[in-house]
Design an enzyme around this catalytic site. Structure first.
Site, PDB file in Angstrom:
ATOM      1  N   ASP A  14      30.155-122.043 -32.784  1.00 15.69           N
ATOM      2  CA  ASP A  14      29.416-123.153 -32.175  1.00 15.69           C
ATOM      3  C   ASP A  14      30.441-124.164 -31.650  1.00 15.69           C
ATOM      4  OD1 ASP A  14      26.265-124.414 -32.701  1.00 15.69           O
ATOM      5  OD2 ASP A  14      27.861-125.700 -31.912  1.00 15.69           O
ATOM      6  N   ILE A  15      30.226-124.614 -30.430  1.00 16.57           N
ATOM      7  CA  ILE A  15      31.188-125.520 -29.792  1.00 16.57           C
ATOM      8  C   ILE A  15      31.145-126.916 -30.409  1.00 16.57           C
ATOM      9  CG2 ILE A  15      29.730-126.475 -27.955  1.00 16.57           C
ATOM     10  CD1 ILE A  15      32.018-125.808 -26.007  1.00 16.57           C
ATOM     11  N   GLU A  58      17.429-126.387 -28.564  1.00 18.02           N
ATOM     12  CA  GLU A  58      18.333-126.803 -27.485  1.00 18.02           C
ATOM     13  C   GLU A  58      18.566-125.683 -26.472  1.00 18.02           C
ATOM     14  OE1 GLU A  58      21.923-128.754 -29.035  1.00 18.02           O
ATOM     15  OE2 GLU A  58      22.990-127.930 -27.310  1.00 18.02           O
ATOM     16  N   HIS A 100      18.930-117.461 -31.498  1.00 21.80           N
ATOM     17  CA  HIS A 100      20.223-117.470 -32.183  1.00 21.80           C
ATOM     18  C   HIS A 100      20.055-117.917 -33.628  1.00 21.80           C
ATOM     19  CE1 HIS A 100      19.677-121.356 -30.180  1.00 21.80           C
ATOM     20  NE2 HIS A 100      20.343-121.908 -31.177  1.00 21.80           N
ATOM     21  N   HIS A 142      22.186-119.703 -36.753  1.00 20.23           N
ATOM     22  CA  HIS A 142      23.373-120.484 -37.136  1.00 20.23           C
ATOM     23  C   HIS A 142      23.850-119.972 -38.492  1.00 20.23           C
ATOM     24  CE1 HIS A 142      22.789-123.957 -34.262  1.00 20.23           C
ATOM     25  NE2 HIS A 142      21.552-123.520 -34.309  1.00 20.23           N
TER      26      HIS A 142
HETATM   27  P1  AMP Z   1      19.696-125.121 -31.169  1.00 20.67           P
HETATM   28  O1  AMP Z   1      19.154-124.458 -29.904  1.00 20.67           O
HETATM   29  O2  AMP Z   1      18.966-126.395 -31.479  1.00 20.67           O
HETATM   30  O3  AMP Z   1      19.756-124.164 -32.324  1.00 20.67           O
HETATM   31  O4  AMP Z   1      21.190-125.572 -30.859  1.00 20.67           O
HETATM   32  C1  AMP Z   1      22.022-124.865 -29.982  1.00 20.67           C
HETATM   33  C2  AMP Z   1      23.426-124.796 -30.527  1.00 20.67           C
HETATM   34  O5  AMP Z   1      24.232-124.178 -29.534  1.00 20.67           O
HETATM   35  C3  AMP Z   1      24.063-126.157 -30.837  1.00 20.67           C
HETATM   36  O6  AMP Z   1      24.556-126.148 -32.176  1.00 20.67           O
HETATM   37  C4  AMP Z   1      25.183-126.288 -29.800  1.00 20.67           C
HETATM   38  O7  AMP Z   1      26.317-126.952 -30.313  1.00 20.67           O
HETATM   39  C5  AMP Z   1      25.478-124.825 -29.482  1.00 20.67           C
HETATM   40  N1  AMP Z   1      26.038-124.621 -28.156  1.00 20.67           N
HETATM   41  C6  AMP Z   1      25.544-125.085 -26.982  1.00 20.67           C
HETATM   42  N2  AMP Z   1      26.337-124.700 -25.960  1.00 20.67           N
HETATM   43  C7  AMP Z   1      27.351-123.978 -26.494  1.00 20.67           C
HETATM   44  C8  AMP Z   1      28.488-123.320 -25.967  1.00 20.67           C
HETATM   45  N3  AMP Z   1      28.763-123.327 -24.662  1.00 20.67           N
HETATM   46  N4  AMP Z   1      29.329-122.686 -26.822  1.00 20.67           N
HETATM   47  C9  AMP Z   1      29.073-122.679 -28.143  1.00 20.67           C
HETATM   48  N5  AMP Z   1      28.009-123.269 -28.706  1.00 20.67           N
HETATM   49  C10 AMP Z   1      27.153-123.930 -27.902  1.00 20.67           C
END
Ligand code: AMP
Length: 131
Positions: free
Chosen positions: A29-30, A88, A93, A95
């Site tokens: 995760d970024i 988001e 996905h 975590h």
């Molecule tokens: P959620 O959809 O609420 O589970 O959150 C999406 C997750 O994706 C968040 O923790 C972000 O930090 C992560 N994220 C978004 N864009 C990127 C990226 N380009 N590379 C890695 N992680 C990402």
């Protein structure tokens, strides 16, 4: 339009990759909430995790398990916590978060500060434990 995670999987956007197979992809995760915070994503673009068919969801958990075992070997922690949010990015996905205590996996807390170099080193450490 392809999701940001499909663009990562296709190599259009850089990531700190951990592992992949024919169906799944794992990368850091970024914006991590803990060191080694990793995302596991199906290559098939499905928004909501509970819309995956049972077989695919089962294989995703088995893939996530292998990633979690590697994280546990690479990062000092008590457990690998698992959560699904998905508010988001509209691409299913999981975590996987190394935790010492329950609050380590609270997504409302401040993110940890990490440099790209630290992320690269963490990814290398987890990759080297992936079997
Ligand atoms: P959620 O959809 O609420 O589970 O959150 C999406 C997750 O994706 C968040 O923790 C972000 O930090 C992560 N994220 C978004 N864009 C990127 C990226 N380009 N590379 C890695 N992680 C990402």
């Amino acid at each position: 339009m392809a999701t940001i995670f499909s663009r990562i999987i296709n190599g259009e956007i850089p990531c700190h990759k951990i592992a992949e197979d024919s169906e799944f992809f794992a990368f850091l995760d970024i914006n991590p909430i803990a060191a080694g915070h990793t995302l596991v994503v199906p290559k098939q673009e499905i928004d909501y995790i509970f819309d995956l068919n049972d077989d695919l969801l089962g294989r995703m958990m088995a893939f996530a398990k292998k990633v979690a075992k590697a994280q546990q070997r690479a990062i000092p922690c008590k457990r690998i916590g698992l959560t699904v949010i998905g508010l988001e990015v509209p691409h299913a996905h999981i975590h996987l978060v190394p935790i010492q205590k329950e609050s380590d996996i609270y997504f409302g807390k401040e993110k940890i500060k990490v440099t790209q170099e630290e992320l690269a080193q963490t990814a290398e450490n987890i990759r080297s434990e992936y079997k």
